[in-house]
Design an enzyme around this catalytic site. Structure first.
Site, short mmCIF file in Angstrom:
data_model
loop_
_atom_site.label_atom_id
_atom_site.label_comp_id
_atom_site.label_asym_id
_atom_site.label_seq_id
_atom_site.Cartn_x
_atom_site.Cartn_y
_atom_site.Cartn_z
N HIS A 1 0.82 -1.22 0.00
CA HIS A 1 0.00 0.00 0.00
C HIS A 1 0.85 1.27 0.00
CE1 HIS A 1 -3.67 -2.37 1.75
NE2 HIS A 1 -3.35 -2.73 0.52
N CYS B 1 10.69 17.73 -13.06
CA CYS B 1 9.70 18.32 -13.96
C CYS B 1 8.99 19.54 -13.38
CB CYS B 1 8.66 17.27 -14.38
SG CYS B 1 7.41 16.94 -13.13
P1 NAD Z 1 -7.00 -3.35 10.24
O1 NAD Z 1 -6.96 -2.12 11.08
O2 NAD Z 1 -8.18 -3.57 9.36
O3 NAD Z 1 -6.88 -4.64 11.17
C1 NAD Z 1 -5.95 -4.75 12.19
C2 NAD Z 1 -5.95 -6.20 12.65
O4 NAD Z 1 -4.92 -6.34 13.61
C3 NAD Z 1 -7.25 -6.65 13.35
O5 NAD Z 1 -7.64 -7.93 12.85
C4 NAD Z 1 -6.86 -6.74 14.83
O6 NAD Z 1 -7.56 -7.77 15.51
C5 NAD Z 1 -5.41 -7.09 14.71
N1 NAD Z 1 -4.57 -6.68 15.85
C6 NAD Z 1 -4.73 -5.60 16.69
N2 NAD Z 1 -3.73 -5.56 17.58
C7 NAD Z 1 -2.92 -6.63 17.31
C8 NAD Z 1 -1.71 -7.13 17.87
N3 NAD Z 1 -1.12 -6.51 18.92
N4 NAD Z 1 -1.15 -8.24 17.34
C9 NAD Z 1 -1.72 -8.88 16.28
N5 NAD Z 1 -2.87 -8.45 15.71
C10 NAD Z 1 -3.44 -7.33 16.21
O7 NAD Z 1 -5.64 -3.32 9.41
P2 NAD Z 1 -5.20 -4.00 8.04
O8 NAD Z 1 -5.73 -5.39 7.95
O9 NAD Z 1 -3.74 -3.75 7.95
O10 NAD Z 1 -5.91 -3.18 6.86
C11 NAD Z 1 -6.39 -1.90 6.88
C12 NAD Z 1 -5.61 -0.78 6.17
O11 NAD Z 1 -5.08 0.08 7.17
C13 NAD Z 1 -4.44 -1.10 5.31
O12 NAD Z 1 -4.69 -0.57 4.05
C14 NAD Z 1 -3.25 -0.33 5.92
O13 NAD Z 1 -2.49 0.28 4.88
C15 NAD Z 1 -3.88 0.73 6.77
N6 NAD Z 1 -3.17 1.11 8.02
C16 NAD Z 1 -1.81 1.07 8.14
C17 NAD Z 1 -1.17 1.41 9.35
C18 NAD Z 1 0.36 1.36 9.44
O14 NAD Z 1 1.03 1.60 8.45
N7 NAD Z 1 0.94 1.05 10.61
C19 NAD Z 1 -1.93 1.78 10.45
C20 NAD Z 1 -3.33 1.83 10.31
C21 NAD Z 1 -3.94 1.50 9.09
ZN ZN Z 2 8.13 15.21 -11.79
#
Ligand code: NAD
Ligand code: ZN
Length: 255
Positions: free
Chosen positions: A124, A163
């Site tokens: 992403h 650019c």
């Molecule tokens: P999500 O927020 O949908 O899900 C998070 C998952 O992590 C849940 O299933 C939850 O139960 C689990 N979880 C929570 N704490 C945990 C822990 N300590 N250990 C293990 N599991 C744990 O996130 P997703 O599935 O990554 O998808 C959602 C979107 O959010 C993605 O597109 C992502 O790019 C974006 N996002 C990224 C960040 C980051 O870069 N750190 C932060 C927030 C959201």
């Molecule tokens: Zn450029």
């Protein structure tokens, strides 16, 4: 107080010891213990003010580049203050114990790299790799030079030295395609791995969510680590219920 030692199924340990290629797919849950909120627990705090329409579309950037750039610089500054946690570290350690390991992450932070992982695919995008909105040239930003202060706010984006166009965050926004090369590499790794981890992801955002099912289909051992149930529960070979930062270090120590 006496701490219980976790035990793991012998078949899982054996699968890891004999694996040729391990894939570790991670989501926001892996960075949660570093203090970066997931979307779900982030309906307060960081994500409270987040309106995707306003911050995370190409139209939003065209309309208000200063607002969008300021928001992502703010998030980059937040990440710079966080440290990799024991889950990121255990994944980097596992890479040294198996023949080959590829990390596929949906996270846009750089905590895997800072923990020492070298083969990391950012499905992403990344807060640290902005791109020119006009010519597509990509740039790298170091971890510690975010310009935004504590609150974010508007900040003009840099202009592209090639650019003169505006440089935009290197994040896959709503309605955008995933970077083709990253997706292709992730799919190839998934099709050829023998162990596939799905850690800290709700397995709902496609196409990343298709990968564990693809791995199961081609016969890989699929291991999930998540404190909450997901749609992968019935398909995973092993579902380890718990926090990534607690389960992963013990599992890697047992290999
Ligand atoms: P999500 O927020 O949908 O899900 C998070 C998952 O992590 C849940 O299933 C939850 O139960 C689990 N979880 C929570 N704490 C945990 C822990 N300590 N250990 C293990 N599991 C744990 O996130 P997703 O599935 O990554 O998808 C959602 C979107 O959010 C993605 O597109 C992502 O790019 C974006 N996002 C990224 C960040 C980051 O870069 N750190 C932060 C927030 C959201
Ligand atoms: Zn450029």
């Amino acid at each position: 107080m006496k701490r219980e030692v976790m035990t793991f199924p012998p078949d899982l340990i054996e699968a890891l010891r004999t694996a040729h290629h391990v894939v570790v797919s991670t989501g926001a849950g892996v960075s949660q213990e570093s203090g970066i909120p997931t979307f779900r627990d982030g309906l307060e705090g960081l994500w409270e003010i987040f309106d995707p329409e306003q911050f995370a579309t190409p139209q939003a950037f065209a309309r208000q580049p200063d607002l969008v750039w300021g928001w992502y610089e703010f998030r980059r500054a937040q990440v710079a203050k966080c440290l990799p946690n024991p889950a990121h570290q255990a994944i980097a350690t596992l890479a040294r114990k198996v023949r080959r390991l590829t990390v596929i992450t949906q996270n846009v932070d750089n905590l895997h790299e800072r923990a020492g992982s070298t083969d990391v695919i950012h499905l992403h995008g990344s807060l640290h790799a902005p791109i020119c909105a006009s010519c597509g040239q990509s740039y790298m930003m170091s971890a510690n030079d975010a310009q935004a202060g504590e609150t974010g706010g508007r900040l003009p984006p840099p202009t592209c030295p090639s650019c003169g166009g505006l440089v935009r965050p290197g994040i896959v926004w709503f309605g955008e395609m995933l970077p083709e090369e990253a997706l292709e590499r992730a799919q190839q790794a998934t099709l050829h791995c023998d162990v596939f981890f799905s850690i800290g992801t709700s397995v709902v955002v496609y196409p990343a969510a298709a990968l564990p099912f693809m791995a199961a289909e081609q016969g890989a051992c699929v291991v999930q680590i998540n404190p909450e149930p997901t749609g992968l529960d019935d398909y995973a070979s092993f579902s380890l219920v718990g926090k990534a930062g607690e389960v992963m270090p013990e599992l890697v120590a047992a290999v």
